[in-house]
Design an enzyme around this catalytic site. Structure first.
Site, short mmCIF file in Angstrom:
data_model
loop_
_atom_site.label_atom_id
_atom_site.label_comp_id
_atom_site.label_asym_id
_atom_site.label_seq_id
_atom_site.Cartn_x
_atom_site.Cartn_y
_atom_site.Cartn_z
N ASN A 203 0.86 -1.20 0.00
CA ASN A 203 0.00 0.00 0.00
C ASN A 203 0.89 1.24 0.00
O ASN A 203 2.11 1.15 0.02
CB ASN A 203 -0.97 -0.01 1.19
N ASP A 273 -4.53 -6.60 5.39
CA ASP A 273 -5.45 -7.49 6.09
C ASP A 273 -5.29 -8.95 5.63
O ASP A 273 -5.68 -9.87 6.32
CB ASP A 273 -6.90 -7.03 5.86
N PHE A 318 -4.92 3.71 14.85
CA PHE A 318 -5.24 4.68 13.80
C PHE A 318 -6.40 4.12 12.99
O PHE A 318 -6.60 2.90 12.94
CB PHE A 318 -4.04 4.88 12.86
N LYS A 332 -13.93 0.80 15.79
CA LYS A 332 -12.61 0.19 16.01
C LYS A 332 -12.13 0.43 17.44
O LYS A 332 -11.53 -0.45 18.06
CB LYS A 332 -11.59 0.76 15.00
N LYS A 336 -11.55 -3.05 19.44
CA LYS A 336 -10.15 -3.45 19.66
C LYS A 336 -9.65 -3.06 21.07
O LYS A 336 -8.47 -3.14 21.35
CB LYS A 336 -9.25 -2.84 18.57
O1 PMT Z 1 2.80 6.36 6.47
P1 PMT Z 1 2.21 7.66 5.93
O2 PMT Z 1 2.42 7.83 4.45
O3 PMT Z 1 2.66 8.84 6.74
O4 PMT Z 1 0.61 7.57 6.12
C1 PMT Z 1 0.06 7.55 7.39
C2 PMT Z 1 -1.15 6.62 7.46
C3 PMT Z 1 -2.24 7.13 6.53
C4 PMT Z 1 -0.76 5.18 7.05
C5 PMT Z 1 -1.62 6.63 8.96
O5 PMT Z 1 -1.98 7.96 9.31
C6 PMT Z 1 -2.79 5.70 9.18
O6 PMT Z 1 -3.94 6.04 9.02
N1 PMT Z 1 -2.49 4.42 9.60
C7 PMT Z 1 -3.48 3.36 9.75
C8 PMT Z 1 -3.85 2.82 8.41
C9 PMT Z 1 -4.76 1.62 8.49
O7 PMT Z 1 -4.37 0.56 8.10
O8 PMT Z 1 -5.91 1.84 9.09
P2 PMT Z 1 -7.02 0.66 9.33
O9 PMT Z 1 -8.24 1.42 9.61
O10 PMT Z 1 -7.02 -0.30 8.22
O11 PMT Z 1 -6.49 -0.09 10.62
C10 PMT Z 1 -6.92 0.25 11.91
C11 PMT Z 1 -5.82 0.04 12.92
O12 PMT Z 1 -5.54 -1.36 13.06
C12 PMT Z 1 -4.50 0.71 12.60
O13 PMT Z 1 -3.96 1.19 13.82
C13 PMT Z 1 -3.65 -0.42 12.04
O14 PMT Z 1 -2.26 -0.20 12.31
C14 PMT Z 1 -4.18 -1.61 12.84
N2 PMT Z 1 -4.08 -2.92 12.17
C15 PMT Z 1 -4.81 -3.17 11.04
C16 PMT Z 1 -4.76 -4.42 10.48
C17 PMT Z 1 -3.97 -5.42 11.07
N3 PMT Z 1 -3.87 -6.63 10.54
N4 PMT Z 1 -3.26 -5.14 12.18
C18 PMT Z 1 -3.32 -3.91 12.74
O15 PMT Z 1 -2.65 -3.66 13.75
#
Ligand code: PMT
Length: 390
Positions: A203, A273, A318, A332, A336
């Site tokens: 990504n 994911d 995040f 979330k 979580k």
């Molecule tokens: O790296 P940059 O270019 O500066 O960009 C920053 C960013 C946009 C990546 C950052 O600000 C951000 O939003 N990060 C989270 C991106 C994300 O995957 O969001 P999500 O909504 O899919 O996941 C929710 C949370 O679960 C996140 O904290 C993620 O780290 C965590 N997660 C998700 C899937 C997984 N298998 N394990 C996780 O820990």
């Protein structure tokens, strides 16, 4: 405490003896190090009288050992540079050591350094100065001021050195290192999920947000374990330990191992994911015209796993959203078992992947909510760290 006061060549140098006097009065032992230009504004005799020690000014003075910067670094518990001119700030940010004070500053890299910048407003606003200030902050150097008010050049604006009493308070208050006994885990960047020897599912995450968070935590005194997916970014900070991983499963292993020793964790990585069910050990060949199907298997959710492991620790996730942002982020936060979630939306221009800026809403488990304007990722990171640790 043993404090070295560094003085550089600006008009505010006339306030340095007062700073030294206040430190001595508060029971600290002080030695002064000045640049040659500083002595145009304040005399050697004054500095030696208020500190009670010889002034360190010349790297090669006959009566001084040429390694005095090392012995002074060993002697001092803290170095306060006041006033700090644009020149000394630029030198340290670029690793230049061409006189006694700049040499001492580089030698002091493992100990607390506080700077009180003082200069003309236009100089302060110059992008080079701002970039240098950010670099120094990123290395954990604490800036006090500058303040607004009347300047030596006859104009009003930002650039005045903070008052000596404010510098003393800021330098000595434990608040500049509020996290000094803490260890934090940060995840950053993307994950790459291998398809074959040459291809992966990835990504657009650059790692900028996560690296800025690691820097903000280290600035506040914490030890940081930064687990990052593939990124070209680098960081060189004595309190940040970088662990480079490639896949979500590697990130999961590193994060779950580090978390039990941590006060808290901020998971900003964009974790895939799913990963391909099989990774070919050769380059896959084109398979005719009928297309190709990749079978995907779910990755472990690192954040949810830490939510289940959590014991009196602060856990921050995040949420990168494109629609129903607050509703999804709130979901979330609860599912979580988080203390806070930082929502950024791809509908906000200048927010999210790759860029140097972000705009976030921090939702907390106690129902409170804080919104940021569009700011640099470094400023957003400081806002997040202040919010989750106060
Ligand atoms: O790296 P940059 O270019 O500066 O960009 C920053 C960013 C946009 C990546 C950052 O600000 C951000 O939003 N990060 C989270 C991106 C994300 O995957 O969001 P999500 O909504 O899919 O996941 C929710 C949370 O679960 C996140 O904290 C993620 O780290 C965590 N997660 C998700 C899937 C997984 N298998 N394990 C996780 O820990």
């Amino acid at each position: 405490m043993r404090i070295v006061v560094g003085i550089t060549g600006g008009i505010a140098a006339y306030k340095a003896p007062e700073l030294v006097r206040l430190l001595v009065k508060a029971g600290h032992e002080v030695r002064c190090a000045a640049t040659e230009h500083a002595l145009e504004f304040v005399t050697r005799v004054t500095l030696e009288t208020v500190s009670g020690h010889p002034l360190y000014c010349d790297l090669f003075a006959n009566n001084e050992r040429s390694t005095q910067h090392i012995s002074l670094k060993d002697w001092g518990d803290m170095l306060i540079v006041a006033p700090a001119t644009a020149n000394i700030i630029g030198k340290v940010a670029n690793g230049i050591a061409d006189d006694a004070l700049s040499t001492l500053l580089l030698a002091f890299s493992q100990k607390p350094v506080v700077m009180a910048p003082a200069m003309n407003s236009l100089m302060w606003a110059h992008p080079a100065v701002q970039r240098n200030i950010e670099t120094l902050r990123g290395w954990g150097i604490r800036m006090v001021g500058p303040a607004e008010g009347e300047l030596a050049c006859g104009t009003d604006g930002i650039g005045r050195m903070s008052e000596p009493s404010e510098i003393v308070d800021a330098a000595l208050s434990s608040s500049h290192c509020p996290l000094s006994t803490q260890k934090w885990l940060v995840t950053a960047g993307p994950t790459y999920e291998r398809i074959d020897r040459v291809r992966f599912i990835g990504n657009y995450s650059s790692g900028k947000m996560g690296f800025a968070l690691a820097e903000a935590l280290a600035e506040a005194g914490a030890e940081v374990e930064l687990v990052t997916g593939p990124t070209h970014l680098d960081i060189n900070h004595p309190h940040i330990h970088v662990v480079r991983v490639e896949s979500a499963r590697e990130m999961y292993a590193a994060a779950t191992e580090a978390f039990p020793q941590c006060t808290g964790a901020i998971l900003s990585a964009a974790v895939a994911d799913y990963h391909p069910a099989e990774c070919a050990d050769h380059k896959l060949k084109k398979q005719g015209d009928e297309g190709m199907t990749l079978q995907l298997v779910q990755n472990p959710d690192i954040l949810a796993t830490l939510g289940g492991m959590k014991q009196q620790q602060t856990l921050v996730g995040f949420a990168l959203e494109t629609d129903h942002e607050l509703e999804n982020a709130q979901g979330k936060l609860q599912r979580k078992h988080l203390d806070h979630i930082v929502m950024n939306s791809l509908r906000d221009e200048g927010a999210g992947f790759g860029v140097d800026t972000n705009k976030v809403t921090i939702l907390s488990a106690d129902g409170s909510r804080k919104e940021s304007p569009l700011m640099s990722k470094k400023e957003v990171a400081r806002l997040i760290v202040n919010t989750i640790t106060s």
